[in-house]
Motif scaffolding. Structure first.
Motif, PDB file in Angstrom:
ATOM      1  N   GLY A 216       1.214   3.216   1.260  1.00 54.59           N
ATOM      2  CA  GLY A 216       0.017   3.852   1.782  1.00 54.59           C
ATOM      3  C   GLY A 216      -0.687   4.725   0.766  1.00 54.59           C
ATOM      4  O   GLY A 216      -0.061   5.232  -0.175  1.00 54.59           O
ATOM      5  N   VAL A 217      -1.966   4.918   0.948  1.00 56.77           N
ATOM      6  CA  VAL A 217      -2.734   5.787   0.079  1.00 56.77           C
ATOM      7  C   VAL A 217      -2.256   7.231   0.223  1.00 56.77           C
ATOM      8  O   VAL A 217      -2.493   8.074  -0.654  1.00 56.77           O
ATOM      9  N   ASP A 218      -1.551   7.527   1.308  1.00 58.79           N
ATOM     10  CA  ASP A 218      -1.002   8.864   1.530  1.00 58.79           C
ATOM     11  C   ASP A 218       0.347   9.070   0.853  1.00 58.79           C
ATOM     12  O   ASP A 218       0.976  10.120   1.004  1.00 58.79           O
ATOM     13  N   GLY A 219       0.818   8.058   0.130  1.00 61.94           N
ATOM     14  CA  GLY A 219       2.075   8.172  -0.597  1.00 61.94           C
ATOM     15  C   GLY A 219       3.290   7.690   0.158  1.00 61.94           C
ATOM     16  O   GLY A 219       4.388   7.622  -0.399  1.00 61.94           O
ATOM     17  N   VAL A 220       3.121   7.349   1.426  1.00 60.75           N
ATOM     18  CA  VAL A 220       4.240   6.849   2.228  1.00 60.75           C
ATOM     19  C   VAL A 220       4.486   5.380   1.907  1.00 60.75           C
ATOM     20  O   VAL A 220       3.550   4.584   1.868  1.00 60.75           O
ATOM     21  N   VAL A 221       5.749   5.029   1.697  1.00 55.38           N
ATOM     22  CA  VAL A 221       6.140   3.639   1.470  1.00 55.38           C
ATOM     23  C   VAL A 221       7.113   3.248   2.574  1.00 55.38           C
ATOM     24  O   VAL A 221       8.162   3.875   2.732  1.00 55.38           O
ATOM     25  N   SER A 222       6.771   2.226   3.350  1.00 58.11           N
ATOM     26  CA  SER A 222       7.640   1.796   4.439  1.00 58.11           C
ATOM     27  C   SER A 222       7.455   0.314   4.712  1.00 58.11           C
ATOM     28  O   SER A 222       6.333  -0.151   4.917  1.00 58.11           O
ATOM     29  N   ASN A 223       8.575  -0.404   4.730  1.00 50.94           N
ATOM     30  CA  ASN A 223       8.535  -1.822   5.088  1.00 50.94           C
ATOM     31  C   ASN A 223       9.042  -2.054   6.508  1.00 50.94           C
ATOM     32  O   ASN A 223       9.393  -3.164   6.873  1.00 50.94           O
ATOM     33  N   ARG A 224       9.074  -0.989   7.320  1.00 52.16           N
ATOM     34  CA  ARG A 224       9.542  -1.076   8.696  1.00 52.16           C
ATOM     35  C   ARG A 224       8.465  -0.710   9.722  1.00 52.16           C
ATOM     36  O   ARG A 224       8.419  -1.267  10.810  1.00 52.16           O
TER      37      ARG A 224
END
Length: 443
Positions: A216-224
């Motif tokens: 995400g552009v907000d820095g969150v990385v999630s593949n769930r």
């Protein structure tokens, strides 16, 4: 008597749990991230798929893209002995229809229909968008690969067709590529009108728009994480229904919201590693997607998409500025994640298409009583019914009771004032319809 109790004991886990069909796990296992990657790559390599782009070239533009999609659906149909009816559905949109229609254009959708064995006129639709755009929505000449937005959703729809077409279902399934999304949702409007003229009964539209980004552009990385957008009530409801909600509730219980809850529940059952987020909004703030025209027509529709968007990769000219790579290119798509969201769609559609029709005329009573009473019109193909209820502040159906093959039931000791209620039909295979919120009250 003891044999009857023994038999019921065998059935209780079956009816007590939403769906536990081994076929669903097979469907999940067959979804291929490699095939999705191949399809996204092919779509991105058409250069641009802008609605107003070239329709003559065999290698560039939206014309080449939609012909390729149609050919893919036809190849899939060959592999299931002609089980898909594949065709173009199109509408002419005249220049000036809005400020993004610079010339007369045929907005062409690609449909592949898998006819149901029992309810051929009851349809479930999975859609992805064919078209793409860059910074200037009217620039139909420059490269616009649209890898995530929305080759990912289109590739997921094609992959779902490959897997589900190898099986038969009671209801019909439509695999759909929609055009004209970036120019004003024209493809969805055209196909919703087509469905209306055909007299289709649509029980769910699954719009997949961007299912491949995990950073995400907000820095969150999630593949769930992923989001399920749904509007609270249908825009075509009557004034009588609106007034009734003041006293009986149902502000968040329209047909699209029930469809969203169905996907949430199915995901929790079969893909527990995923985190479905119910978003109580038609779409992202101030933005739109191709489920909206179906909702406008009174059909239940939801948007399924990634949870963490990256705006530097949406609607952007391909460039690098201040060390940031802008543009919707292949390198930003996570194909394993796209496969997971494709699986979410596939098992939700398979479950819904294997279920009986939802109960009709669900009514509720229990005013100033210590119990809640419900009755309904029985559904074709149902072997029983399940009553659901939840706290009025809960987003999901948290409590349930299988009540057998009846058309009325009293929940003793459960006060109507403290909960919301609904009824689902259960088929012989254990699959359930969407939950139907009561539309009428009785004393």
């Amino acid at each position: 008597m003891k044999y009857a109790l023994f038999f019921f004991g065998l059935l209780l886990p079956f009816f007590g749990n939403a769906q536990t069909d081994p076929m669903m796990y097979q469907i999940i296992a067959e979804i291929s991230p490699n095939r999705i990657e191949k399809d996204v790559t092919t779509l991105a390599q058409f250069g641009t798929r802008h609605t107003l782009s070239d329709t003559v070239s065999s290698t560039r533009g939206i014309g080449a893209a939609r012909r390729w999609i149609k050919q893919e659906f036809e190849n899939i149909s060959k592999n299931c002995n002609g089980c898909l009816d594949v065709f173009f559905q199109k509408d002419l949109v005249k220049k000036g229809a809005n400020n993004r229609i610079l010339k007369d254009v045929w907005v062409v959708n690609v449909a592949a229909i898998q006819i149901g064995t029992t309810y051929p006129n009851q349809f479930i639709i999975m859609s992805g968008d064919i078209d793409s755009r860059i910074s200037d929505p009217n620039n139909y000449r420059d490269d616009s690969p649209g890898a995530n937005d929305n080759a990912s959703g289109m590739a997921g729809t094609i992959e779902a067709a490959r897997v589900l077409s190898q099986r038969s279902f009671e209801s019909s399934i439509v695999y759909l590529g929609l055009s004209g999304e970036e120019q004003g949702l024209f493809g969805g409007k055209g196909f919703a009108n087509y469905a209306k003229t055909q007299g289709w009964s649509i029980i769910g539209v699954f719009n997949n728009d961007m299912i491949g980004n995990i950073t995400g552009v907000d820095g969150v990385v999630s593949n769930r994480d992923f989001r399920i957008f749904s509007e609270p009530v249908s825009p075509v409801e009557t004034e009588k229904a609106r007034n009734k909600r003041r006293f009986s509730g149902g502000e968040v219980d329209g047909v699209s919201r029930q469809l969203a809850r169905y996907v949430h529940s199915t995901t929790k059952t079969y893909l527990p590693e995923m985190n479905p987020m119910l978003i109580y909004r038609l779409d992202r703030f101030g933005r739109g997607g191709h489920h909206r025209p179906f909702c406008d027509a009174g059909f239940p529709g939801i948007r399924i998409m990634e949870a963490h968007e990256n705006y530097t990769q949406q609607h952007q000219d391909i460039r690098t500025e201040n060390g940031i790579a802008y543009g919707d290119e292949l390198k930003h798509v996570n194909f394993e994640y796209a496969a997971k969201l494709t699986a979410v769609n596939a098992v939700s559609m398979a479950s819904l298409a294997s279920a009986p029709t939802p109960p009709k005329s669900v009514k509720i009573g229990g005013i100033v009583e210590p119990s809640t009473r419900l009755n309904w019109q029985k559904s074709e193909g149902a072997i029983g019914y399940k009553i659901y209820w939840r706290d009025t502040t809960s987003p999901t159906w948290d409590y349930s009771r299988f009540v057998g093959n009846v058309d009325a039931y009293t929940l003793k000791g459960i006060v109507i004032d403290n909960y919301f209620f609904g009824v689902a039909a259960v088929g012989k295979n254990g699959h359930e319809s969407v939950v139907v919120f009561p539309s009428e009250t009785f004393r």
